[in-house]
Design a protein around this motif. Structure first.
Motif, PDB file in Angstrom:
ATOM      1  N   ILE A 331     -32.391 -22.981   9.724  1.00  0.00           N
ATOM      2  CA  ILE A 331     -31.066 -23.585   9.823  1.00  0.00           C
ATOM      3  C   ILE A 331     -30.766 -23.813  11.023  1.00  0.00           C
ATOM      4  N   GLY A 332     -31.407 -23.029  12.291  1.00  0.00           N
ATOM      5  CA  GLY A 332     -31.420 -23.794  13.633  1.00  0.00           C
ATOM      6  C   GLY A 332     -29.799 -23.800  13.643  1.00  0.00           C
ATOM      7  N   HIS A 333     -28.262 -22.207  13.656  1.00  0.00           N
ATOM      8  CA  HIS A 333     -27.062 -22.819  13.503  1.00  0.00           C
ATOM      9  C   HIS A 333     -27.302 -24.739  13.711  1.00  0.00           C
ATOM     10  N   GLY A 334     -27.529 -24.904  12.645  1.00  0.00           N
ATOM     11  CA  GLY A 334     -26.826 -26.505  11.898  1.00  0.00           C
ATOM     12  C   GLY A 334     -28.037 -27.301  12.486  1.00  0.00           C
ATOM     13  N   ASP A 335     -28.716 -27.101  13.591  1.00  0.00           N
ATOM     14  CA  ASP A 335     -29.189 -28.489  14.263  1.00  0.00           C
ATOM     15  C   ASP A 335     -30.562 -28.833  14.164  1.00  0.00           C
ATOM     16  N   LYS A 336     -30.959 -27.736  13.297  1.00  0.00           N
ATOM     17  CA  LYS A 336     -32.489 -27.971  12.879  1.00  0.00           C
ATOM     18  C   LYS A 336     -32.852 -27.966  10.701  1.00  0.00           C
ATOM     19  N   ALA A 337     -31.932 -27.152  10.536  1.00  0.00           N
ATOM     20  CA  ALA A 337     -31.406 -28.428   9.286  1.00  0.00           C
ATOM     21  C   ALA A 337     -31.392 -29.385   8.993  1.00  0.00           C
ATOM     22  N   ASN A 338     -30.321 -29.959  10.552  1.00  0.00           N
ATOM     23  CA  ASN A 338     -30.110 -30.856   9.982  1.00  0.00           C
ATOM     24  C   ASN A 338     -29.070 -31.719   8.742  1.00  0.00           C
ATOM     25  N   CYS A 339     -28.275 -30.281   8.621  1.00  0.00           N
ATOM     26  CA  CYS A 339     -26.884 -30.104   7.701  1.00  0.00           C
ATOM     27  C   CYS A 339     -25.862 -30.917   8.381  1.00  0.00           C
ATOM     28  N   TRP A 340     -25.496 -31.395   7.324  1.00  0.00           N
ATOM     29  CA  TRP A 340     -24.225 -32.247   6.694  1.00  0.00           C
ATOM     30  C   TRP A 340     -23.398 -32.030   6.227  1.00  0.00           C
ATOM     31  N   CYS A 341     -22.791 -30.348   6.345  1.00  0.00           N
ATOM     32  CA  CYS A 341     -21.602 -29.586   5.642  1.00  0.00           C
ATOM     33  C   CYS A 341     -20.496 -30.174   5.765  1.00  0.00           C
ATOM     34  N   THR A 342     -19.793 -30.787   3.966  1.00  0.00           N
ATOM     35  CA  THR A 342     -18.755 -30.406   3.715  1.00  0.00           C
ATOM     36  C   THR A 342     -18.015 -29.921   3.036  1.00  0.00           C
ATOM     37  N   HIS A 343     -18.689 -28.648   3.632  1.00  0.00           N
ATOM     38  CA  HIS A 343     -18.210 -26.903   2.628  1.00  0.00           C
ATOM     39  C   HIS A 343     -17.020 -26.262   2.955  1.00  0.00           C
ATOM     40  N   GLY A 344     -16.137 -26.482   2.900  1.00  0.00           N
ATOM     41  CA  GLY A 344     -14.868 -25.453   3.288  1.00  0.00           C
ATOM     42  C   GLY A 344     -15.087 -23.894   3.773  1.00  0.00           C
ATOM     43  N   CYS A 345     -15.472 -23.274   3.418  1.00  0.00           N
ATOM     44  CA  CYS A 345     -15.654 -21.799   3.205  1.00  0.00           C
ATOM     45  C   CYS A 345     -17.025 -21.170   4.462  1.00  0.00           C
ATOM     46  N   TRP A 346     -17.614 -22.066   4.700  1.00  0.00           N
ATOM     47  CA  TRP A 346     -18.753 -21.978   5.652  1.00  0.00           C
ATOM     48  C   TRP A 346     -18.470 -23.079   7.481  1.00  0.00           C
ATOM     49  N   ILE A 347     -17.322 -23.387   7.189  1.00  0.00           N
ATOM     50  CA  ILE A 347     -16.867 -24.029   8.263  1.00  0.00           C
ATOM     51  C   ILE A 347     -15.861 -23.602   9.132  1.00  0.00           C
ATOM     52  N   THR A 348     -15.002 -22.730   7.789  1.00  0.00           N
ATOM     53  CA  THR A 348     -14.414 -22.125   8.597  1.00  0.00           C
ATOM     54  C   THR A 348     -14.281 -20.273   8.892  1.00  0.00           C
ATOM     55  N   SER A 349     -15.454 -20.112   8.366  1.00  0.00           N
ATOM     56  CA  SER A 349     -16.125 -18.646   8.302  1.00  0.00           C
ATOM     57  C   SER A 349     -17.164 -19.152   9.254  1.00  0.00           C
ATOM     58  N   SER A 350     -17.479 -20.214  10.514  1.00  0.00           N
ATOM     59  CA  SER A 350     -18.304 -20.087  11.307  1.00  0.00           C
ATOM     60  C   SER A 350     -17.048 -20.422  12.790  1.00  0.00           C
ATOM     61  N   LEU A 351     -16.423 -20.908  11.801  1.00  0.00           N
ATOM     62  CA  LEU A 351     -15.693 -20.792  13.043  1.00  0.00           C
ATOM     63  C   LEU A 351     -14.944 -20.273  14.327  1.00  0.00           C
ATOM     64  N   VAL A 352     -15.026 -18.968  12.492  1.00  0.00           N
ATOM     65  CA  VAL A 352     -14.596 -17.602  13.658  1.00  0.00           C
ATOM     66  C   VAL A 352     -15.327 -16.808  14.784  1.00  0.00           C
ATOM     67  N   PHE A 353     -16.492 -17.594  14.338  1.00  0.00           N
ATOM     68  CA  PHE A 353     -17.550 -16.884  15.598  1.00  0.00           C
ATOM     69  C   PHE A 353     -17.900 -17.551  16.245  1.00  0.00           C
ATOM     70  N   ASN A 354     -17.112 -18.839  16.682  1.00  0.00           N
ATOM     71  CA  ASN A 354     -17.448 -19.866  17.685  1.00  0.00           C
ATOM     72  C   ASN A 354     -15.850 -19.647  18.804  1.00  0.00           C
ATOM     73  N   PRO A 355     -15.562 -18.798  19.054  1.00  0.00           N
ATOM     74  CA  PRO A 355     -14.176 -18.462  19.546  1.00  0.00           C
ATOM     75  C   PRO A 355     -13.825 -19.378  20.470  1.00  0.00           C
ATOM     76  N   ARG A 356     -14.419 -19.619  21.323  1.00  0.00           N
ATOM     77  CA  ARG A 356     -14.331 -20.487  22.785  1.00  0.00           C
ATOM     78  C   ARG A 356     -14.112 -22.214  21.662  1.00  0.00           C
ATOM     79  N   LYS A 357     -15.264 -21.982  20.990  1.00  0.00           N
ATOM     80  CA  LYS A 357     -14.623 -23.926  20.983  1.00  0.00           C
ATOM     81  C   LYS A 357     -14.109 -23.819  19.545  1.00  0.00           C
TER      82      LYS A 357
END
Length: 404
Positions: A331-357
């Motif tokens: 997955i490589g934090h999304g970069d290696k997987a070329n993810c183009w996720c539209t899934h709100g649960c994963w976007i929300t969960s990832s936001l929590v662990f990127n506090p500055r951004k």
């Protein structure tokens, strides 16, 4: 029972990436045939559900984590659902549980939520009812005749029993497809006026859907719709502030509006093609998906990595396994997987662990929401005009207590 809204773990930022969300598909059975279901092929295999004892082992080995996302199938068809949630509350100290439902079993929903509230007094319960349109639109998309009015009755019953309970959030989820795209704004206005809901999320259909051709959104059409409904979310933000105690009122509104807009911005940029999120995807590091038959994944939209039964249902072993390590690297934090996720649960969960951004994105989102805000007319005249437009059964709505 009268309680204020309590602080959710969704607003607890951290740079310490560890398991914080388990997505547990409690059953592969369903009493609907949703056109846009991304899980239909898996359910059609009709494998056996995990047993209660197997789920007990999962809970006993998962350690402390914040959020349990129940899924299915239709979760209310799992007979031990209250006991499963109570077990994770006691063993894993979960703070939030999300329970999606099609609303076809209203009495069971109310009875079970009462039981969970009694036995898990500090747990925030997010009840998310599916509603995709007015009358026949909803029924066709969900594949169940009469489901729209059943859902209306379920919502009123939930309101009646948990209106003043700040730990029971009454949410709606609408999946946008070719069937309902033109109705979504009217639906959100009408639901805002007729019910006292906590939130109304709109989702893009994702994955391999049961019926081909239901996904019709593009980035321009999705952005246009998201901009149109901004004023509705501002009203929900005001409700949240009113129902939140003390000094947290303005903070709650700020984070709610900023989160919603950030989530929707990321989703829109990925609806047509892969686009960097502007933050790491933490799938597999902070999230674990367990299918109804025991297969596990880092994300709902990625392939299974194995079966929990092969690890004796030991979550600590699974999270430390070579299979999960390789998946995280892939997955490589999304970069290696070329993810183009539209899934709100994963976007929300990832936001929590990127506090500055997250702070930057949430602030930007909040400013956009303020700029696009305007008054929302939910007067009786407007609500009745919507009912006439979609030929709703007024007598039935009155009988259900939806309108006076």
């Amino acid at each position: 029972m009268s309680t204020k809204r309590t602080k959710s773990s969704f607003r607890a930022m951290s740079t310490n990436r560890k398991l914080e969300s388990i997505f547990l598909f409690v059953t592969g059975r369903c009493n609907a045939k949703c056109k846009m279901c991304f899980y239909a092929e898996d359910m059609d295999k009709k494998e056996k559900d995990l047993t209660f004892e197997e789920i007990k082992k999962i809970s006993e080995t998962a350690g402390q984590f914040n959020r349990l996302w129940v899924s299915g199938g239709e979760p209310t068809l799992r007979e031990e659902l209250p006991e499963i949630i109570e077990m994770f509350y006691k063993n894993n100290e979960i703070k939030d549980v999300n329970i999606p439902t099609n609303g076809l079993k209203p009495d069971r929903i109310v009875a079970w939520v009462k039981q969970i509230r009694k036995n898990c007094p500090e747990l925030n319960i997010n009840l998310s009812l599916s509603l995709d349109g007015f009358g026949d639109t909803h029924d066709v998309q969900r594949g169940v005749p009469g489901n729209f009015y059943k859902a209306m009755g379920t919502l009123k019953l939930i309101e009646k029993n948990f209106a003043d309970d700040g730990r029971v959030l009454k949410n709606l989820a609408t999946v946008i497809t070719k069937y309902n795209e033109t109705e979504v704004e009217d639906l959100m206005v009408w639901m805002l006026g007729r019910f006292h809901l906590s939130n109304h999320i709109i989702e893009a259909a994702r994955g391999m859907t049961r019926d081909d051709g239901v996904k019709i959104l593009t980035e321009p059409t999705l952005r246009a719709l998201q901009d149109k409904v901004v004023p509705i979310y501002n009203v929900y933000g005001e409700r949240m502030a009113e129902e939140t105690g003390g000094f947290r009122k303005p903070i709650a509104r700020f984070f709610y509006l900023g989160f919603i807009r950030t989530l929707y911005n990321v989703r829109a940029t990925n609806i047509d093609h892969p686009t960097p999120w502007g933050m790491d995807c933490t799938a597999g590091e902070t999230t674990l998906v367990i299918d109804y038959d025991g297969r596990f994944r880092a994300c709902e939209l990625r392939e299974p990595l194995g079966n929990v039964k092969d690890y004796d249902c030991n979550i600590a072993k699974i999270m430390a396994s070579d299979a999960m390590k390789q998946e995280i690297a892939a997955i490589g934090h999304g970069d290696k997987a070329n993810c183009w996720c539209t899934h709100g649960c994963w976007i929300t969960s990832s936001l929590v662990f990127n506090p500055r951004k997250m702070i930057t994105q949430v602030y930007k989102g909040y400013r956009e929401m303020k700029k696009l805000n305007r008054p929302v007319d939910i007067s009786e005249d407007v609500l009745q005009s919507i009912e006439r437009k979609y030929a709703l059964d007024v007598e039935k709505l009155t009988e259900l207590g939806v309108r006076k």
